[in-house]
Scaffold this motif. Structure first.
Motif, mmCIF file in Angstrom:
data_model
loop_
_atom_site.group_PDB
_atom_site.id
_atom_site.type_symbol
_atom_site.label_atom_id
_atom_site.label_comp_id
_atom_site.label_asym_id
_atom_site.label_seq_id
_atom_site.Cartn_x
_atom_site.Cartn_y
_atom_site.Cartn_z
ATOM 1 N N ALA A 40 -17.782 -13.468 42.045
ATOM 2 C CA ALA A 40 -17.452 -14.993 42.012
ATOM 3 C C ALA A 40 -18.882 -15.652 42.876
ATOM 4 N N LEU A 45 -16.639 -19.532 40.942
ATOM 5 C CA LEU A 45 -15.201 -19.323 40.926
ATOM 6 C C LEU A 45 -14.630 -19.857 39.788
ATOM 7 N N ASP A 46 -14.871 -20.822 39.264
ATOM 8 C CA ASP A 46 -14.398 -21.240 37.992
ATOM 9 C C ASP A 46 -14.603 -20.226 36.709
ATOM 10 N N LYS A 47 -15.903 -20.080 36.639
ATOM 11 C CA LYS A 47 -16.320 -19.115 35.515
ATOM 12 C C LYS A 47 -15.785 -17.709 35.794
ATOM 13 N N THR A 48 -15.624 -17.214 36.993
ATOM 14 C CA THR A 48 -15.028 -15.940 37.182
ATOM 15 C C THR A 48 -13.508 -16.023 37.027
ATOM 16 N N ARG A 49 -12.630 -17.065 37.357
ATOM 17 C CA ARG A 49 -11.392 -17.079 36.810
ATOM 18 C C ARG A 49 -11.148 -17.205 35.429
ATOM 19 N N ARG A 50 -12.177 -18.024 34.637
ATOM 20 C CA ARG A 50 -11.983 -18.026 33.175
ATOM 21 C C ARG A 50 -12.310 -16.732 32.467
ATOM 22 N N PHE A 53 -9.315 -14.355 33.241
ATOM 23 C CA PHE A 53 -7.961 -14.711 32.834
ATOM 24 C C PHE A 53 -8.045 -15.370 31.328
ATOM 25 N N SER A 61 -7.699 -7.160 32.389
ATOM 26 C CA SER A 61 -7.579 -7.826 33.940
ATOM 27 C C SER A 61 -6.540 -7.350 34.258
#
Length: 133
Positions: A40, A45-50, A53, A61
């Motif tokens: 992260a 954070l946003d790229k990790t979430r994308r 998921f 995942s």
């Protein structure tokens, strides 16, 4: 970014230490947390979430994070098997690039081109001309 690389490295060290010390669940849990937080920090954070998921990576995942939960519950061997399977599914698109990079390292390239090892590495790498990332 340097903090993230350090966290991933320390997380990998704790994971390795946890496996060497007969699947110590405390070390494995710390390693997992540091590894995920390091990713992260590196990509955001946003790229990790994308990444985790995406609709085509939900199964992978699920296995990865399910393995982390199983380790935290107290079944480290089963959890690590689930994590490794999820990790393989998540990052299999990167394997061709990693193997091509490793082949260019002078001593390691010779080892990877040995007959028995070469066929195994080709199966892992898959088609090196395209990626499933």
């Amino acid at each position: 970014m340097e903090i993230g690389i350090g966290l991933v490295g320390i997380g990998g060290f704790f994971l390795f230490l946890g496996i060497v010390l007969l699947f110590d669940k405390g070390l494995l849990a710390i390693g997992n947390i540091l590894f995920i937080s390091g990713i992260a920090f590196i990509v955001g954070l946003d790229k990790t979430r994308r990444f985790f998921f995406q609709s085509n990576k939900l199964k992978a995942s699920g296995f990865f994070f399910g393995g982390i939960i199983v380790v935290l519950i107290g079944w480290p061997i089963v959890g690590m098997i689930l994590e490794l399977y999820g990790f393989f599914l998540l990052f299999k698109g990167f394997f061709p690039f990693v193997i091509e990079f490793l082949r260019r390292i002078p001593g390691l390239g010779l080892i990877l081109n040995l007959p028995f090892i070469s066929s195994f590495v080709e199966k892992i790498a898959g088609d090196t001309r395209r990626s499933n990332v």
